[in-house]
Scaffold this motif. Structure first.
Motif, PDB file in Angstrom:
ATOM      1  N   LYS A  42      24.696  56.587  48.784  1.00 40.80           N
ATOM      2  CA  LYS A  42      23.352  56.497  49.387  1.00 40.80           C
ATOM      3  C   LYS A  42      23.356  55.512  50.559  1.00 40.80           C
ATOM      4  O   LYS A  42      22.755  55.777  51.601  1.00 40.80           O
ATOM      5  CB  LYS A  42      22.326  56.059  48.343  1.00 40.80           C
ATOM      6  CG  LYS A  42      21.963  57.140  47.363  1.00 40.80           C
ATOM      7  CD  LYS A  42      20.791  56.848  46.446  1.00 40.80           C
ATOM      8  CE  LYS A  42      20.395  55.423  46.314  1.00 40.80           C
ATOM      9  NZ  LYS A  42      19.318  55.178  45.349  1.00 40.80           N
ATOM     10  N   ASP A  43      24.020  54.373  50.393  1.00 38.73           N
ATOM     11  CA  ASP A  43      24.081  53.377  51.464  1.00 38.73           C
ATOM     12  C   ASP A  43      24.812  53.931  52.688  1.00 38.73           C
ATOM     13  O   ASP A  43      24.394  53.705  53.830  1.00 38.73           O
ATOM     14  CB  ASP A  43      24.754  52.101  50.983  1.00 38.73           C
ATOM     15  CG  ASP A  43      23.929  51.347  49.952  1.00 38.73           C
ATOM     16  OD1 ASP A  43      22.718  51.637  49.815  1.00 38.73           O
ATOM     17  OD2 ASP A  43      24.498  50.470  49.269  1.00 38.73           O
ATOM     18  N   GLN A  44      25.904  54.655  52.456  1.00 38.55           N
ATOM     19  CA  GLN A  44      26.647  55.267  53.560  1.00 38.55           C
ATOM     20  C   GLN A  44      25.769  56.258  54.309  1.00 38.55           C
ATOM     21  O   GLN A  44      25.741  56.268  55.542  1.00 38.55           O
ATOM     22  CB  GLN A  44      27.897  55.981  53.029  1.00 38.55           C
ATOM     23  CG  GLN A  44      28.946  55.056  52.478  1.00 38.55           C
ATOM     24  CD  GLN A  44      29.992  55.799  51.668  1.00 38.55           C
ATOM     25  OE1 GLN A  44      29.988  57.027  51.560  1.00 38.55           O
ATOM     26  NE2 GLN A  44      30.914  55.042  51.076  1.00 38.55           N
ATOM     27  N   ARG A  45      25.057  57.097  53.572  1.00 37.88           N
ATOM     28  CA  ARG A  45      24.168  58.081  54.208  1.00 37.88           C
ATOM     29  C   ARG A  45      23.085  57.400  55.037  1.00 37.88           C
ATOM     30  O   ARG A  45      22.753  57.865  56.123  1.00 37.88           O
ATOM     31  CB  ARG A  45      23.531  58.981  53.138  1.00 37.88           C
ATOM     32  CG  ARG A  45      24.501  59.843  52.371  1.00 37.88           C
ATOM     33  CD  ARG A  45      24.616  61.194  52.878  1.00 37.88           C
ATOM     34  NE  ARG A  45      23.287  61.767  53.052  1.00 37.88           N
ATOM     35  CZ  ARG A  45      23.061  62.959  53.510  1.00 37.88           C
ATOM     36  NH1 ARG A  45      24.064  63.721  53.830  1.00 37.88           N
ATOM     37  NH2 ARG A  45      21.855  63.417  53.661  1.00 37.88           N
ATOM     38  N   ASN A  56      21.228  62.237  37.278  1.00 33.65           N
ATOM     39  CA  ASN A  56      20.540  61.436  36.278  1.00 33.65           C
ATOM     40  C   ASN A  56      21.218  60.067  36.168  1.00 33.65           C
ATOM     41  O   ASN A  56      22.246  59.916  35.519  1.00 33.65           O
ATOM     42  CB  ASN A  56      20.553  62.156  34.932  1.00 33.65           C
ATOM     43  CG  ASN A  56      19.640  61.504  33.930  1.00 33.65           C
ATOM     44  OD1 ASN A  56      19.230  60.360  34.098  1.00 33.65           O
ATOM     45  ND2 ASN A  56      19.313  62.239  32.880  1.00 33.65           N
ATOM     46  N   LEU A  57      20.637  59.060  36.807  1.00 29.92           N
ATOM     47  CA  LEU A  57      21.212  57.722  36.824  1.00 29.92           C
ATOM     48  C   LEU A  57      21.269  57.098  35.438  1.00 29.92           C
ATOM     49  O   LEU A  57      22.169  56.317  35.148  1.00 29.92           O
ATOM     50  CB  LEU A  57      20.425  56.812  37.767  1.00 29.92           C
ATOM     51  CG  LEU A  57      20.510  57.156  39.247  1.00 29.92           C
ATOM     52  CD1 LEU A  57      19.578  56.269  40.053  1.00 29.92           C
ATOM     53  CD2 LEU A  57      21.924  57.037  39.747  1.00 29.92           C
ATOM     54  N   SER A  58      20.327  57.432  34.572  1.00 30.70           N
ATOM     55  CA  SER A  58      20.295  56.825  33.242  1.00 30.70           C
ATOM     56  C   SER A  58      21.480  57.266  32.379  1.00 30.70           C
ATOM     57  O   SER A  58      21.837  56.576  31.430  1.00 30.70           O
ATOM     58  CB  SER A  58      18.983  57.144  32.531  1.00 30.70           C
ATOM     59  OG  SER A  58      18.890  58.532  32.301  1.00 30.70           O
ATOM     60  N   LYS A  59      22.103  58.384  32.719  1.00 30.36           N
ATOM     61  CA  LYS A  59      23.250  58.863  31.955  1.00 30.36           C
ATOM     62  C   LYS A  59      24.585  58.501  32.591  1.00 30.36           C
ATOM     63  O   LYS A  59      25.635  58.861  32.068  1.00 30.36           O
ATOM     64  CB  LYS A  59      23.163  60.380  31.781  1.00 30.36           C
ATOM     65  CG  LYS A  59      22.003  60.808  30.902  1.00 30.36           C
ATOM     66  CD  LYS A  59      22.006  62.289  30.682  1.00 30.36           C
ATOM     67  CE  LYS A  59      20.845  62.689  29.770  1.00 30.36           C
ATOM     68  NZ  LYS A  59      20.828  64.124  29.518  1.00 30.36           N
ATOM     69  N   GLU A  69      31.346  64.498  44.488  1.00 25.77           N
ATOM     70  CA  GLU A  69      32.745  64.346  44.913  1.00 25.77           C
ATOM     71  C   GLU A  69      33.133  62.869  44.981  1.00 25.77           C
ATOM     72  O   GLU A  69      34.218  62.491  44.540  1.00 25.77           O
ATOM     73  CB  GLU A  69      32.955  65.002  46.285  1.00 25.77           C
ATOM     74  CG  GLU A  69      32.886  66.504  46.277  1.00 25.77           C
ATOM     75  CD  GLU A  69      32.912  67.102  47.671  1.00 25.77           C
ATOM     76  OE1 GLU A  69      33.507  68.185  47.814  1.00 25.77           O
ATOM     77  OE2 GLU A  69      32.344  66.499  48.611  1.00 25.77           O
ATOM     78  N   LEU A  70      32.239  62.051  45.528  1.00 23.12           N
ATOM     79  CA  LEU A  70      32.538  60.629  45.634  1.00 23.12           C
ATOM     80  C   LEU A  70      32.613  59.979  44.250  1.00 23.12           C
ATOM     81  O   LEU A  70      33.501  59.166  43.988  1.00 23.12           O
ATOM     82  CB  LEU A  70      31.492  59.898  46.479  1.00 23.12           C
ATOM     83  CG  LEU A  70      31.779  58.402  46.665  1.00 23.12           C
ATOM     84  CD1 LEU A  70      33.074  58.184  47.437  1.00 23.12           C
ATOM     85  CD2 LEU A  70      30.627  57.708  47.351  1.00 23.12           C
ATOM     86  N   ILE A  71      31.731  60.353  43.351  1.00 19.66           N
ATOM     87  CA  ILE A  71      31.747  59.789  41.993  1.00 19.66           C
ATOM     88  C   ILE A  71      33.065  60.139  41.303  1.00 19.66           C
ATOM     89  O   ILE A  71      33.696  59.279  40.670  1.00 19.66           O
ATOM     90  CB  ILE A  71      30.525  60.262  41.190  1.00 19.66           C
ATOM     91  CG1 ILE A  71      29.257  59.602  41.724  1.00 19.66           C
ATOM     92  CG2 ILE A  71      30.700  59.956  39.704  1.00 19.66           C
ATOM     93  CD1 ILE A  71      27.965  60.180  41.182  1.00 19.66           C
ATOM     94  N   ALA A  87      29.211  54.079  42.574  1.00 23.78           N
ATOM     95  CA  ALA A  87      29.653  55.090  43.533  1.00 23.78           C
ATOM     96  C   ALA A  87      28.452  55.800  44.159  1.00 23.78           C
ATOM     97  O   ALA A  87      28.420  56.025  45.372  1.00 23.78           O
ATOM     98  CB  ALA A  87      30.571  56.096  42.850  1.00 23.78           C
ATOM     99  N   TYR A  88      27.466  56.135  43.344  1.00 25.66           N
ATOM    100  CA  TYR A  88      26.285  56.820  43.857  1.00 25.66           C
ATOM    101  C   TYR A  88      25.521  55.921  44.829  1.00 25.66           C
ATOM    102  O   TYR A  88      25.095  56.366  45.899  1.00 25.66           O
ATOM    103  CB  TYR A  88      25.379  57.262  42.707  1.00 25.66           C
ATOM    104  CG  TYR A  88      24.172  58.036  43.172  1.00 25.66           C
ATOM    105  CD1 TYR A  88      24.312  59.293  43.741  1.00 25.66           C
ATOM    106  CD2 TYR A  88      22.894  57.493  43.066  1.00 25.66           C
ATOM    107  CE1 TYR A  88      23.208  59.999  44.186  1.00 25.66           C
ATOM    108  CE2 TYR A  88      21.788  58.195  43.511  1.00 25.66           C
ATOM    109  CZ  TYR A  88      21.950  59.451  44.078  1.00 25.66           C
ATOM    110  OH  TYR A  88      20.855  60.148  44.525  1.00 25.66           O
ATOM    111  N   LYS A  89      25.379  54.646  44.491  1.00 28.15           N
ATOM    112  CA  LYS A  89      24.709  53.701  45.391  1.00 28.15           C
ATOM    113  C   LYS A  89      25.482  53.574  46.707  1.00 28.15           C
ATOM    114  O   LYS A  89      24.890  53.541  47.791  1.00 28.15           O
ATOM    115  CB  LYS A  89      24.555  52.337  44.743  1.00 28.15           C
ATOM    116  CG  LYS A  89      23.801  51.366  45.640  1.00 28.15           C
ATOM    117  CD  LYS A  89      23.647  50.006  45.015  1.00 28.15           C
ATOM    118  CE  LYS A  89      22.882  49.016  45.852  1.00 28.15           C
ATOM    119  NZ  LYS A  89      22.967  49.104  47.281  1.00 28.15           N
TER     120      LYS A  89
END
Length: 165
Positions: free
Chosen positions: A23-26, A7-10, A53-55, A18-20
């Motif tokens: 996603k970019d790495q993937r 949930n990006l809004s939270k 894990e990355l977050i 970190a999540y972005k």
């Protein structure tokens, strides 16, 4: 592998970054249509951690310093995969400096000279546009445009810029 739903809004700002990054790495490693795939996925580079894990790792590393300008995740050994023991959090400028040192800067910049627009007398020399911008309090875009367009004078600035020979 099951679809990961977060949930990006939270999320806090560092968590979203970190999540972005994940996603970019993937994308770079898994999508042959990504323009950078040839540097990553085509060479066999994989992402070896989940977004959670990355977050968690990112939050710990982010908290180690009081201020960050533009943190980026960089690989320590560029021949190995993205794994938690092969990544580090670095400033964008440090990441670029390291990449240029490792790969060689294809377009080395010799610096710029600031000159008085009336007399043409040299006022200062700077190693980079960034350095000139910081010292003079002028945006980098203004200096870049002055150099690129060959502006011979900028009355508001009282100077013009040329590349060092």
């Amino acid at each position: 592998m099951s679809k990961v739903v977060l949930n990006l809004s939270k999320m806090s700002l560092p968590q979203r970054k970190a999540y972005k990054a994940w996603k970019d790495q993937r994308q770079r490693c898994n999508n042959p249509k990504n323009p950078r795939f040839y540097c990553y996925g085509a060479r066999g580079i994989k992402v070896r951690y989940s977004p959670r894990e990355l977050i968690a790792w990112y939050e710990i590393e982010y908290a180690k310093r009081s201020t960050w300008n533009r943190p980026q995740i960089g690989r320590i050994n560029h021949e190995k995969d993205y794994s938690l023991d092969n990544i580090e959090l670095v400033e964008c400028s440090d990441n670029v400096r390291e990449r240029n040192a490792r790969l060689g800067n294809p377009m080395p910049f010799k610096g710029i000279i600031q000159k008085d627009w009336k007399t043409g007398k040299e006022l200062a020399r700077f190693a980079s546009i960034r350095e000139a911008s910081r010292e003079l309090g002028i945006t980098r875009k203004t200096i870049q445009n002055a150099i690129r367009k060959g502006l011979q004078r900028a009355p508001k600035l009282g100077c013009y810029f040329t590349k060092q020979p």
